[in-house]
Motif scaffolding. Sequence first.
Motif, PDB file in Angstrom:
ATOM      1  N   GLN A  59       0.816  -1.220   0.000  1.00 13.06           N
ATOM      2  CA  GLN A  59       0.000   0.000   0.000  1.00 13.06           C
ATOM      3  C   GLN A  59       0.849   1.268   0.000  1.00 13.06           C
ATOM      4  O   GLN A  59       0.528   2.240  -0.691  1.00 13.06           O
ATOM      5  CB  GLN A  59      -0.925   0.014   1.225  1.00 13.06           C
ATOM      6  N   HIS A  60       1.949   1.244   0.759  1.00 14.80           N
ATOM      7  CA  HIS A  60       2.676   2.486   0.998  1.00 14.80           C
ATOM      8  C   HIS A  60       4.015   2.611   0.270  1.00 14.80           C
ATOM      9  O   HIS A  60       4.461   3.728  -0.009  1.00 14.80           O
ATOM     10  CB  HIS A  60       2.927   2.651   2.506  1.00 14.80           C
ATOM     11  N   PHE A  61       4.668   1.489  -0.020  1.00 10.36           N
ATOM     12  CA  PHE A  61       6.040   1.566  -0.528  1.00 10.36           C
ATOM     13  C   PHE A  61       6.205   1.129  -1.978  1.00 10.36           C
ATOM     14  O   PHE A  61       7.186   1.495  -2.624  1.00 10.36           O
ATOM     15  CB  PHE A  61       6.977   0.705   0.334  1.00 10.36           C
ATOM     16  N   ALA A 111      11.946   5.688   2.980  1.00  7.88           N
ATOM     17  CA  ALA A 111      12.494   6.098   4.278  1.00  7.88           C
ATOM     18  C   ALA A 111      11.662   7.224   4.896  1.00  7.88           C
ATOM     19  O   ALA A 111      11.400   7.227   6.109  1.00  7.88           O
ATOM     20  CB  ALA A 111      13.942   6.539   4.113  1.00  7.88           C
ATOM     21  N   GLN A 112      11.236   8.175   4.065  1.00 14.36           N
ATOM     22  CA  GLN A 112      10.407   9.275   4.563  1.00 14.36           C
ATOM     23  C   GLN A 112       9.051   8.764   5.030  1.00 14.36           C
ATOM     24  O   GLN A 112       8.523   9.200   6.066  1.00 14.36           O
ATOM     25  CB  GLN A 112      10.232  10.332   3.485  1.00 14.36           C
ATOM     26  N   LEU A 126       9.645   6.355  12.869  1.00 14.78           N
ATOM     27  CA  LEU A 126      10.942   5.699  12.974  1.00 14.78           C
ATOM     28  C   LEU A 126      11.910   6.346  11.982  1.00 14.78           C
ATOM     29  O   LEU A 126      11.668   6.334  10.780  1.00 14.78           O
ATOM     30  CB  LEU A 126      10.805   4.203  12.672  1.00 14.78           C
ATOM     31  N   THR A 127      12.983   6.909  12.501  1.00 13.59           N
ATOM     32  CA  THR A 127      14.010   7.506  11.659  1.00 13.59           C
ATOM     33  C   THR A 127      15.119   6.491  11.433  1.00 13.59           C
ATOM     34  O   THR A 127      15.732   6.006  12.390  1.00 13.59           O
ATOM     35  CB  THR A 127      14.592   8.779  12.301  1.00 13.59           C
ATOM     36  N   LEU A 128      15.353   6.149  10.183  1.00 10.97           N
ATOM     37  CA  LEU A 128      16.354   5.140   9.868  1.00 10.97           C
ATOM     38  C   LEU A 128      17.760   5.718   9.980  1.00 10.97           C
ATOM     39  O   LEU A 128      17.999   6.873   9.647  1.00 10.97           O
ATOM     40  CB  LEU A 128      16.131   4.614   8.448  1.00 10.97           C
ATOM     41  N   SER A 129      18.679   4.902  10.426  1.00  8.07           N
ATOM     42  CA  SER A 129      20.073   5.322  10.552  1.00  8.07           C
ATOM     43  C   SER A 129      20.690   5.466   9.162  1.00  8.07           C
ATOM     44  O   SER A 129      20.201   4.875   8.195  1.00  8.07           O
ATOM     45  CB  SER A 129      20.857   4.284  11.354  1.00  8.07           C
TER      46      SER A 129
END
Length: 223
Positions: free
Chosen positions: A45-47, A56-57, A65-68
Amino acid sequence: MSNHTQLVIFDCDGVVIDSEVISANVLIDKLALLGAEIDMAFVQQHFLGCKFATVAQKIEDLLSLTLSPQFELEYREQLLAVFEHQLTLTAGFNKVLAQLTVPYCIATSSSLPRTTKALSVVGLTDVFSGCVFTASEVKRGKPAPDLFLHAAERMGVKPEHCLVIEDSFFGVTAAVAANMPVIHYVGGGHMDPDNQTVLQAFSQVPVLKHWDDFSAIMPALMR
């Protein structure tokens, strides 16, 4: 549409290669290690059809959740390792490619290294040599029309004379925005037969369930 088609533009993941289940599972497993539990339906649905920066956004916006910085590199390395053993072409694709009477290219949201590796694994490196275009080459990725318009320009064909084959909602949206005829391919292993998102938004877009049916839909493009 076939009487005027001078170029077929294939999306890669889920259209040329049956990679979406593999890439989704790798992403799902890596996000689970960070405490984010998602499933295949969420990914679809989203990616689906988005470049990684967009994914990532969306992960940040939807999952808080902010990815490293190293997450993308680790994800790509793990994915390419799995590709070596599990990646295949979508069923019947080679047969269609061998019978096409017009030029073709790939326009993908995936990175060039990933696409190059994938095409190598399935034996299509030489077939698509010089005609692979990625989202890194344009300012805006799908669902914006930029990538398809870029591919058409590079291949020397007007947009209205291109035919796009896409599996994702964002990809079909991009093709429609580019004023290009488009077929929605639903033969990939990741496709949910109950998901009617594309059909509801673009009821005019033909649906291709298997590559064996392509010649019936587009007979003028086949030998």
